[in-house]
Structure formats: C-alpha cells, structure tokens
Design a protein around this motif. Structure first.
Motif, short mmCIF file in Angstrom:
data_model
loop_
_atom_site.label_atom_id
_atom_site.label_comp_id
_atom_site.label_asym_id
_atom_site.label_seq_id
_atom_site.Cartn_x
_atom_site.Cartn_y
_atom_site.Cartn_z
N THR A 57 43.98 -27.37 38.22
CA THR A 57 43.66 -28.38 39.26
C THR A 57 42.42 -28.66 39.22
N PHE A 58 42.25 -30.39 39.50
CA PHE A 58 40.72 -30.93 39.50
C PHE A 58 41.08 -31.81 40.54
N ASP A 59 39.97 -32.13 41.15
CA ASP A 59 39.63 -33.21 42.16
C ASP A 59 40.08 -34.67 41.74
N GLY A 60 41.00 -35.33 42.16
CA GLY A 60 41.25 -36.63 41.56
C GLY A 60 40.57 -37.62 42.39
N PRO A 61 40.89 -39.09 42.16
CA PRO A 61 40.52 -40.15 42.85
C PRO A 61 40.88 -40.25 43.99
N ARG A 62 40.32 -40.74 45.22
CA ARG A 62 40.90 -41.05 46.39
C ARG A 62 41.64 -39.89 47.14
N PRO A 79 33.28 -25.92 33.18
CA PRO A 79 32.57 -26.29 34.35
C PRO A 79 32.31 -27.70 34.38
N TRP A 80 32.51 -28.60 33.21
CA TRP A 80 32.25 -29.97 33.20
C TRP A 80 33.64 -30.75 33.59
N GLY A 81 34.67 -30.00 34.10
CA GLY A 81 35.87 -30.63 34.53
C GLY A 81 36.84 -31.33 33.65
N THR A 82 37.03 -30.42 32.42
CA THR A 82 38.07 -30.48 31.48
C THR A 82 39.10 -29.34 31.20
N ASP A 127 31.61 -19.34 30.46
CA ASP A 127 30.62 -18.62 30.97
C ASP A 127 29.62 -19.71 31.33
N PRO A 128 29.67 -19.94 32.66
CA PRO A 128 28.88 -21.16 33.03
C PRO A 128 27.38 -21.25 33.00
N GLY A 129 26.98 -20.07 33.14
CA GLY A 129 25.55 -19.58 32.98
C GLY A 129 24.84 -19.36 31.38
N GLY A 184 20.44 -25.13 20.88
CA GLY A 184 20.25 -26.33 20.89
C GLY A 184 21.43 -27.16 21.49
N PHE A 185 22.62 -26.50 21.50
CA PHE A 185 23.82 -27.15 21.80
C PHE A 185 24.03 -27.25 23.38
N ARG A 186 24.33 -28.31 24.04
CA ARG A 186 24.49 -28.59 25.25
C ARG A 186 25.77 -28.91 25.68
N HIS A 187 26.64 -28.18 26.59
CA HIS A 187 27.93 -28.40 26.87
C HIS A 187 28.17 -29.76 27.82
N GLY A 188 29.27 -30.20 27.84
CA GLY A 188 29.53 -31.44 28.31
C GLY A 188 30.81 -32.05 28.32
N ARG A 189 31.21 -33.11 28.91
CA ARG A 189 32.51 -33.71 28.51
C ARG A 189 32.57 -34.19 27.28
N GLY A 190 33.63 -33.83 26.40
CA GLY A 190 33.73 -34.45 24.86
C GLY A 190 32.75 -33.66 24.20
#
Length: 479
Positions: free
Chosen positions: A99-104, A172-175, A229-231, A256-262
């Motif tokens: 589950t994720f927070d959605g719009p509105r 942790p980045w919502g995917t 592991d978010p840390g 040097g890799f940084r996690h994130g969307r995509g």
C-alpha cells in the motif's frame, strides 16, 4: 570485512548475543492447537483488557471471511467480476501486495498476480497493455488499485508479460519490486524471454512503468520477496525453491550508487555484488540448513558468499554452491523490514530438509550480523482443525505490535497474529470453499499489509483472486 566464526563465538560469550537482540516478536510454542485455543478463549473473555487477540471468529453468512466480532470486510477486487479501467476483468491469482499514499486521500495498492506459463492456460491473465509488456507470451504481472475516500475503486495494469509474480517488497522511495518465482528461460512454455527477475513498478507514475526492464543485477532465480535496508542500501531477497533448498541473498549496491525512483533499472546487469548467506552457530560450527534450529531464540552468525553467475546462464544460482559453502532453507517466503532488520519466513520443512517443521520466522539484524529464530511452529497433526496454524507465508509488521501472518498451509487457511511475547491469535479464516462438499479446499491468504494510516488490513484470497479490506477495533499492546 567478513565476520569470522571465531569473532562470532567470542562476541556471543562476551555480550550474550543469543539474548540481547533487536526484534519485537518472541518465541512461539510448538503446540499450535493448544496455544491457539488458549489464546482464543482468553481473548474472548477479556477482549481488549489483557487478553490476546480479538476473540473467537464469527462465521460469515456470505461464506467468505470469518472475523472476530466488531470486524467487517469489503471486497475491493474480485477476479472475473470486477473490471479494470480498460474494461477487462481483474486478473486472477492475487499474491503479494503493498500500500501507498495516493492522491487526494486515496490509498494505492500494487497487487501481484501469480500466473505462470502460457496465457491460454488462464481465464483471466494480466492484460497486455500497450507499452507495459515485458514478454507477450507470459500471463502474469501486477495491477494498481486505487481506493478513494467514499469507497470508489479503480484498477489498471502496472506491468504485464511477466511470470509467476509471487511476492516482492516496497522501497523507501515509494515503489514496488515485483518478483518472478520461476527460472523459465526463453523457449520454455512458449516464453520469448528469460524469466526469474525482479521488476520495479511505480504506483503513482504510469509513465515510469513503460518499457519494463528487469533488474538483472539482483539475479535470476525463483524470487519470492525482497526488502530494502533504508540505511545501508542493501537489498535482501528470498528464494522459494528445492532440489536443493533455496537461499537468502544480499545485494550490495556499487560504490557511489544512490537509490531512488527508477534508479534500479539504470544499473548494469552485473552492478554491485550479489551474495548468498552462510550461517554458523556460537561454537563456530557451520549450519547447512536453517531447519537445524529446534528452539526459538537460537542465534546464528551470518556471513556472505559471492554468487558466481547471478544470471544463471547454465546452472541455477542455488546449484552453483557446493556442500559447506552456503546455508539453505526450504520455502523461504515472505519478508518485511522492521525493528532495524528483516523478518524472514521459512514456510515449512519436510523430507527435503534435515528437520521437519510447519513454519518458522527468523529475524536478521544486519548491524549485529545475526539471524535469530523468533517463531517456530511444530508439525501440525490435524490441519483441518480450527485454531491450528501452519505454513506461514506473506508477513507484515503490525502497527499495533507483533506480526500479522498469512497462512498457506494444509486445511483451513487463516490470517493470524504473533504477539511480542510469542502468542498467536486468529484474525480471519477463509470460508470460501473452492473444492467440493465432500472434499473441501480453501485457498491460501496472500498480500497481507496495512494501509498507510494503519486503519485497514488488506489481504487476498489467492484463488479465485479476491482483495479484501478488513477494518475493526484494532488495538495496541498485542503482547
């Protein structure tokens, strides 16, 4: 730096590593019938005043879901009955869900559909939505479900053309990371591409899911679940396989890799380091299989061994290791990050394992580099009896304390809780008989997860494929 067996033995002796560990779930007794019956009776008399759980389950007049008094459920999607925005029926075989927070104020859910093999084998495969297809021959994938305030539900395809999408995990980045529980290669069952990978699905941005690309850096094998592991940025992955038994894996991102969307889909196929775990006891003795542990509270040290060929070009990953190189476990299933580490389910162990059991939950503490047995369910002598739990599968950490576990065992199927002090209690029972009156069959529960606000527990009945939203007088302090 590797944690040596000698180091672990020394630390155990000095600090008592077998006792003072993180994690919120205590030991379960190995007599599930007696324990569950005691807890249910106590909960029924106390109901929120010192008892465990929410009381006995009440039969559902509609024959779908038995719940404690005061709890209700709603059907969110139902394969063959509800429809996608595009008009096709909701696909079948619901599995891992997040589950994720959605719009509105809406809640977004990503729902796996565990469909294996040719599309013709299934009445309701995941539709081949243009731009979202990996392999047009494959029947599985994910849908995204939006539950809006007021109850309106919309559903659309997140990814299609994948196979046997079993569990997975949130980031942790919502995917959502959806996992293929298969090792089929191109040419098997008509597949046009290799399978057995992890794919990233964005529940919010439909454009981000176009032109699906497997994250080959995470390996090709019978994936079950994954946590981040978010840390530290490590990914931990389970493998549900036998002959030989499967492994627990850790992926370390490249420097040097940084996690994130995509970001995962930008990785080279050999990026980072994929390793399998290797355990040893406090005396430094190698542990060949997790089923060797017969007492809750057992603590193993954990080391990691590099995977030779993560894409399994000619030999399955788990078969690339010889005797004494790695630790194995039967049916490594659900995982959930919480309490600074990851909870890991071994659903059951039978003749293919050194010791038999009907379910175990472990907790891996990456900081201490330990693995602790938190839950152990003895072999269930009568799976048809109410109150007997076996075959834990999907798992979530409850915002109200302890764990909530989806049962994939024999006989009746439950959602059940495990408290911090190690007691079990029923939350729901599947009453939907998909067999016959003379030979009843009840499908497993899957996809157990709470809404972001903690008010709703979502879960699926895998067959025929029903997503349910459960609400009621949840309470904290389930100890």
């Amino acid at each position: 730096m590797s944690l040596t067996r000698r180091d672990f033995a020394r630390k155990s002796a000095i600090t008592g590593a077998g006792v003072a560990l993180a994690g919120s779930v205590g030991a379960l007794a190995t007599a599930p019938n007696a324990l569950a019956a005691t807890d249910t009776a106590e909960a029924g008399s106390a109901h929120g005043h010192g008892g465990v759980g929410y009381g006995p389950l009440v039969a559902d007049p509609d024959g779908i879901l038995a719940l404690p008094a005061g709890f209700t459920y709603e059907i969110i999607t139902y394969s063959g009955r509800t429809r996608l925005e595009s008009g096709e029926f909701t696909p079948s075989n619901h599995d891992g869900t997040a589950t994720f927070d959605g719009p509105r104020g809406a809640t977004l859910l990503v729902n796996n559909h565990e469909l294996k093999g040719p599309r013709a084998d299934w009445e309701h495969p995941v539709p081949l939505t243009e731009g979202l297809v990996y392999d047009p021959a494959a029947s599985g994938g994910c849908t995204v479900v939006e539950v809006r305030p007021g109850g309106h539900v919309a559903e659309w395809v997140g990814i299609a053309g994948t196979s046997t999408n079993c569990a997975g995990g949130t980031t942790p980045w919502g995917t959502w990371l959806t996992c293929e529980e298969t090792e089929d290669k191109a040419g098997a069952d008509g597949m046009t591409k290799d399978h057995g990978y992890v794919f990233e699905v964005d529940p919010e941005d439909r454009r981000a899911n176009r032109d699906p690309k497997p994250v080959k850096a995470l390996g090709r094998y019978a994936h079950e679940a994954v946590v981040v592991d978010p840390g530290r940025g490590h990914l931990y992955l389970t493998e549900d396989a036998s002959g030989p038994n499967g492994l627990l894996y850790r992926w370390t991102p490249p420097q040097g890799f940084r996690h994130g969307r995509g970001r995962l889909r930008t990785l080279a196929d050999d990026a980072g380091t994929l390793q399998a775990f290797k355990c040893f006891d406090s005396g430094g003795k190698f542990v060949d299989d997790l089923s060797r542990a017969t007492k809750t509270g057992t603590v193993y040290g954990v080391d990691w061994v590099d995977v030779p060929d993560r894409d399994a070009k000619s030999v399955s990953v788990r078969k690339q290791f010889g005797t004494g190189q790695v630790t194995r476990a039967r049916k490594l299933e659900g995982m959930w990050w919480g309490d600074g580490g990851t909870y890991i389910v071994s659903s059951y162990a039978r003749a293919e394992s050194p010791v038999q059991h009907d379910g175990a939950v472990w907790f891996h503490d990456p900081k201490r580099r330990t693995l602790t047995l938190k839950v152990l369910i003895g072999v269930n002598p009568d799976p048809s009896a109410e109150g007997a739990f076996d075959g834990p599968d999907n798992i979530t950490v409850s915002p109200y304390g302890g764990l909530v576990i989806a049962e994939d065992g024999e006989g009746l199927q439950h959602l059940f809780g495990a408290t911090e002090s190690g007691r079990t209690y029923p939350i729901a029972c599947n009453e939907l008989n998909i067999g016959t009156a003379d030979d009843p069959e009840y499908s497993e529960f899957t996809g157990v997860t709470f809404s972001p606000d903690g008010r709703t527990l979502y879960a699926n009945i895998q067959t025929p494929g029903i997503m349910l939203a459960i609400t009621g007088p949840w309470k904290r302090g389930q100890r």
